[in-house]
Design an enzyme around this catalytic site. Sequence first.
Site, PDB file in Angstrom:
ATOM      1  N   GLY A  33      38.960  33.091  49.581  1.00  0.00           N
ATOM      2  CA  GLY A  33      38.257  34.233  49.021  1.00  0.00           C
ATOM      3  C   GLY A  33      39.122  34.598  47.852  1.00  0.00           C
ATOM      4  O   GLY A  33      40.279  34.951  48.031  1.00  0.00           O
ATOM      5  N   THR A  34      38.593  34.433  46.678  1.00  0.00           N
ATOM      6  CA  THR A  34      39.493  34.283  45.541  1.00  0.00           C
ATOM      7  C   THR A  34      39.157  35.196  44.396  1.00  0.00           C
ATOM      8  O   THR A  34      38.015  35.580  44.219  1.00  0.00           O
ATOM      9  CB  THR A  34      39.401  32.837  45.022  1.00  0.00           C
ATOM     10  OG1 THR A  34      39.658  31.982  46.099  1.00  0.00           O
ATOM     11  CG2 THR A  34      40.398  32.564  43.926  1.00  0.00           C
ATOM     12  N   SER A  35      40.166  35.484  43.606  1.00  0.00           N
ATOM     13  CA  SER A  35      39.930  36.001  42.260  1.00  0.00           C
ATOM     14  C   SER A  35      40.678  35.087  41.306  1.00  0.00           C
ATOM     15  O   SER A  35      41.905  35.060  41.325  1.00  0.00           O
ATOM     16  CB  SER A  35      40.475  37.416  42.114  1.00  0.00           C
ATOM     17  OG  SER A  35      39.827  38.260  43.038  1.00  0.00           O
TER      18      SER A  35
END
EC number: 3.4.25.1
Lengths: 232, 276
Positions: A33-35
């Site tokens: 779950g990334t930015s």
Amino acid sequence: MENFAIEPAPSDLSKAGIYLNPDVNGMGQERMGTSIMAAIFNGGVIFGADTRTTMGAYVASRISDKIECIHEKIFCCRTGVSAHTQALARYVRYYLSQHVLNEGKLPLVLTAARLLQELLYQNKAFLEGGFIVGGWDPVNGSQLYEVALGGTLVSQRYALMGSGSTYIYGYCDAEFREGMSQEECTKFIKKGLALAMARDGGSGGCERLLVVTPETVTREYVPQEEFPYNLR
Amino acid sequence: MLFFINFDTQRVTLDNLIREFIFLLNMSGAGTGYDLSSTTYNPEGKVYQVEYAMKAAESGGSIIGLKCKDGIVIGGERNVLSKMLVQHSNKCIFGITKNIGAVVTGVIPDGKAVISRARQEATQYAEFYGKDIGSTVLADRVAQYMYLFTLYGGLRPFGCSIIMAGIDDGTPKLFLIEPSGAYFEYFACASGKGNQVCKTEIDKLNLSELTCREAVYHIHKMLVKSREEGQEKRYEVDISWMNSETNFFLVPVPVEFKDEMERKAKDDIESEERGD
């Protein structure tokens, strides 16, 4: 898309009472779950990423590195299932090294993006991952490409990806300018990631930055204390 | 070598001389069994099928490639087999990509098979890597393909030589690929029947100062000179070039200009022969 029929190995996690349900898509696998984001400034490209890797609700790593080297001046940010994106990056690195031996000169950034696109497209039923590919080559200079889930390839001036990216499109649209200086661009990315991480539960940890110019490649690590924005 | 061994160890009898003669005859290849397959070496370590293929390539019309100051020119001649043949229906220059082309000599259908493979390689490369193939890489791949055909019992080597010309990032490149799979990069090269004459003529040129327009004249001159004396076969000449005039695309030389240069070349040779 079909669910991944991967049985979780009996691990210390299940002994510890953390149950991972393989039927729920993504549970039981490390995923990001990334930015991640990247932008072109007047002297090159800057990549940025958070450092959180999750398995469902469990934070599997607080210090993961999502910015990966493809070739001397070509890099990518990964988002999606860790195993998939790591394998893909490895494949592209391998193909590109062969390609460079054949050509005897630096590879194009577009070639790296094109290879990723091909792999993602051909195996779209099995893979879950997205990439921001960018860097510098002697023919076309600094470039940035977004290679999304099913094999979409888009050339960008700045690119956002991952679950956290949805929170900061407005910020980026408002703040991004063509031809920023390196300091301005670094600031832009640091703040963008901090804002994304503040809102997105899947993203978090620290920030990693990487600056590619025709001459140099430099990394930067930003601990939480130095974030320009925090939700308190 | 053989002679010495026999001389030292055996008496020179008629019987031995005949045996020697037969052995030498056998070394020519035909009838020994060494030339039946490309998987067999002869005692010298050569593969006869490859040698034959080279011979087939050398027996085709002359082809020439010249790298000039301002671009690159390739040309070739081929006999017109019948008066009923439609003009320009048997070409020997083929485009591969927009700025790579090749001229073939020898067994033309063999050449065409190689060209179609080259086109396939080029399109596949562009599809895979997202950029056009360079002529250096393409020449290497085509040479590897031709080399493969010297390795297997069920195949025969291609009976054709290929001159490949291309522009890699603005730099002109010229390659000659032989049936053995050997390929080299040249400033200027020739193959086919009249390659010896062509090569001696090329040696007289100052390639660093030559322009493409001048090269067309010289190619015509070489082709006329390399034809055998007294042979009045009808023939056609193909010449294509890549230069700033054509935006570095491979384009046939304009017909009027080509014909003018051909006339001029023929006139000059005639007056040279008359001695003025």
